[in-house]
Design a protein around this motif. Structure first.
Motif, PDB file in Angstrom:
ATOM      1  N   ILE A 169      14.040  29.745  19.602  1.00  0.00           N
ATOM      2  CA  ILE A 169      15.531  29.400  19.912  1.00  0.00           C
ATOM      3  C   ILE A 169      15.731  28.495  21.144  1.00  0.00           C
ATOM      4  O   ILE A 169      16.645  27.508  21.294  1.00  0.00           O
ATOM      5  N   GLY A 170      15.221  29.019  22.231  1.00  0.00           N
ATOM      6  CA  GLY A 170      15.285  28.446  23.586  1.00  0.00           C
ATOM      7  C   GLY A 170      14.716  27.108  23.679  1.00  0.00           C
ATOM      8  O   GLY A 170      15.212  26.340  24.174  1.00  0.00           O
ATOM      9  N   LYS A 171      13.736  27.003  23.042  1.00  0.00           N
ATOM     10  CA  LYS A 171      12.843  25.859  23.098  1.00  0.00           C
ATOM     11  C   LYS A 171      13.736  24.738  22.259  1.00  0.00           C
ATOM     12  O   LYS A 171      13.856  23.458  22.692  1.00  0.00           O
ATOM     13  N   ARG A 172      14.378  25.065  21.124  1.00  0.00           N
ATOM     14  CA  ARG A 172      15.419  24.295  20.191  1.00  0.00           C
ATOM     15  C   ARG A 172      16.380  23.756  21.027  1.00  0.00           C
ATOM     16  O   ARG A 172      16.892  22.682  21.082  1.00  0.00           O
ATOM     17  N   ILE A 173      16.917  24.679  21.922  1.00  0.00           N
ATOM     18  CA  ILE A 173      18.197  24.454  22.545  1.00  0.00           C
ATOM     19  C   ILE A 173      17.891  23.302  23.573  1.00  0.00           C
ATOM     20  O   ILE A 173      18.731  22.348  23.997  1.00  0.00           O
ATOM     21  N   LYS A 174      16.590  23.578  24.303  1.00  0.00           N
ATOM     22  CA  LYS A 174      16.345  22.603  25.443  1.00  0.00           C
ATOM     23  C   LYS A 174      16.065  21.161  24.725  1.00  0.00           C
ATOM     24  O   LYS A 174      16.531  20.080  25.404  1.00  0.00           O
ATOM     25  N   GLN A 175      15.405  21.211  23.353  1.00  0.00           N
ATOM     26  CA  GLN A 175      14.984  19.747  22.621  1.00  0.00           C
ATOM     27  C   GLN A 175      16.473  19.193  22.416  1.00  0.00           C
ATOM     28  O   GLN A 175      16.503  18.004  22.664  1.00  0.00           O
ATOM     29  N   LEU A 176      17.390  19.950  22.033  1.00  0.00           N
ATOM     30  CA  LEU A 176      18.835  19.286  21.720  1.00  0.00           C
ATOM     31  C   LEU A 176      19.349  19.055  22.898  1.00  0.00           C
ATOM     32  O   LEU A 176      19.967  17.866  22.849  1.00  0.00           O
ATOM     33  N   ARG A 177      19.196  19.691  24.129  1.00  0.00           N
ATOM     34  CA  ARG A 177      19.881  19.219  25.377  1.00  0.00           C
ATOM     35  C   ARG A 177      19.361  17.739  25.781  1.00  0.00           C
ATOM     36  O   ARG A 177      20.185  17.106  26.048  1.00  0.00           O
ATOM     37  N   THR A 178      18.066  17.820  25.901  1.00  0.00           N
ATOM     38  CA  THR A 178      17.403  16.535  26.391  1.00  0.00           C
ATOM     39  C   THR A 178      17.915  15.535  25.366  1.00  0.00           C
ATOM     40  O   THR A 178      17.735  14.236  25.950  1.00  0.00           O
ATOM     41  N   ARG A 179      17.668  15.644  24.012  1.00  0.00           N
ATOM     42  CA  ARG A 179      17.941  14.589  23.196  1.00  0.00           C
ATOM     43  C   ARG A 179      19.287  14.104  23.349  1.00  0.00           C
ATOM     44  O   ARG A 179      19.516  12.897  23.264  1.00  0.00           O
ATOM     45  N   LYS A 180      20.231  14.842  23.616  1.00  0.00           N
ATOM     46  CA  LYS A 180      21.489  14.439  24.000  1.00  0.00           C
ATOM     47  C   LYS A 180      21.778  13.816  25.558  1.00  0.00           C
ATOM     48  O   LYS A 180      22.838  13.499  25.838  1.00  0.00           O
ATOM     49  N   GLY A 181      20.668  13.962  26.095  1.00  0.00           N
ATOM     50  CA  GLY A 181      20.795  13.293  27.659  1.00  0.00           C
ATOM     51  C   GLY A 181      21.616  13.997  28.483  1.00  0.00           C
ATOM     52  O   GLY A 181      22.248  13.926  29.558  1.00  0.00           O
ATOM     53  N   LEU A 182      21.667  15.695  28.284  1.00  0.00           N
ATOM     54  CA  LEU A 182      22.344  16.700  29.002  1.00  0.00           C
ATOM     55  C   LEU A 182      21.553  17.166  29.945  1.00  0.00           C
ATOM     56  O   LEU A 182      20.345  17.624  29.719  1.00  0.00           O
ATOM     57  N   ASP A 183      21.769  17.454  31.225  1.00  0.00           N
ATOM     58  CA  ASP A 183      21.129  18.038  32.150  1.00  0.00           C
ATOM     59  C   ASP A 183      21.459  19.801  32.085  1.00  0.00           C
ATOM     60  O   ASP A 183      22.706  20.007  31.323  1.00  0.00           O
ATOM     61  N   ILE A 184      20.939  20.595  32.561  1.00  0.00           N
ATOM     62  CA  ILE A 184      21.229  21.981  32.399  1.00  0.00           C
ATOM     63  C   ILE A 184      22.738  22.332  33.080  1.00  0.00           C
ATOM     64  O   ILE A 184      23.521  23.014  32.177  1.00  0.00           O
ATOM     65  N   GLU A 185      23.083  21.923  34.117  1.00  0.00           N
ATOM     66  CA  GLU A 185      24.531  21.892  34.698  1.00  0.00           C
ATOM     67  C   GLU A 185      25.461  21.475  33.776  1.00  0.00           C
ATOM     68  O   GLU A 185      26.533  22.528  33.606  1.00  0.00           O
TER      69      GLU A 185
END
Length: 152
Positions: free
Chosen positions: A92-108
């Motif tokens: 699940i964590g890996k999937r969240i990270k994939q979606l975040r980076t695909r949408k061009g969002l940083d962690i903050e």
């Protein structure tokens, strides 16, 4: 042919990675098997061989055929077992990270939009933090996604 892998997590617990993709944490009441392993008896290999022989996707064999195999070898029986939740948490964590980076969002940015602490988001993406439904729903909403059940 693939084989089951067994590794000690600590002196009383082993991680069993089956060829069927299910992982189990198996617990024993003492550190007897760990001591045997340290003395040269490859308990992990023996235990893996029991899974390869009996396990076909049904966890009931752990307390049945596999325990019988342990008893026949005069080894300590299984005290308890459960599916390894770390695997799902990491997926699940890996999937969240994939979606975040695909949408061009940083962690903050994602953390702010999901109204969670950025440090917690890092732990979630690394699979080191178990999240409640409300937090998962908040992250999904910030990613413009919805939570759904999918077939395995």
């Amino acid at each position: 042919m693939e084989k089951t892998r067994v590794t000690f997590l600590d002196e009383k617990r082993v991680l069993v990675e089956t060829v069927y993709g299910k992982n189990y944490v198996v617990m024993f009441s003492s550190n007897y098997h760990y001591q045997l392993e340290e003395c040269g008896f490859k308990f992990t290999n023996f235990f893996a061989s029991l899974f390869d022989k009996y396990y076909r996707g049904d966890a009931n064999v752990i307390m049945g055929d596999i325990c019988r195999g342990l008893a026949q070898a005069n080894l300590e029986l299984v005290f308890g077992y459960g599916e390894d939740r770390d695997v799902e948490r990491k997926r699940i964590g890996k999937r969240i990270k994939q979606l975040r980076t695909r949408k061009g969002l940083d962690i903050e940015t994602l953390a702010r939009q999901a109204m969670i602490n950025p440090t917690n988001l890092i732990k979630i993406e690394d699979g080191r933090y178990s999240i409640k439904y409300d937090v998962l729903a908040s992250i999904a909403s910030a990613l413009n996604m919805k939570i759904d059940f999918v077939e395995l």
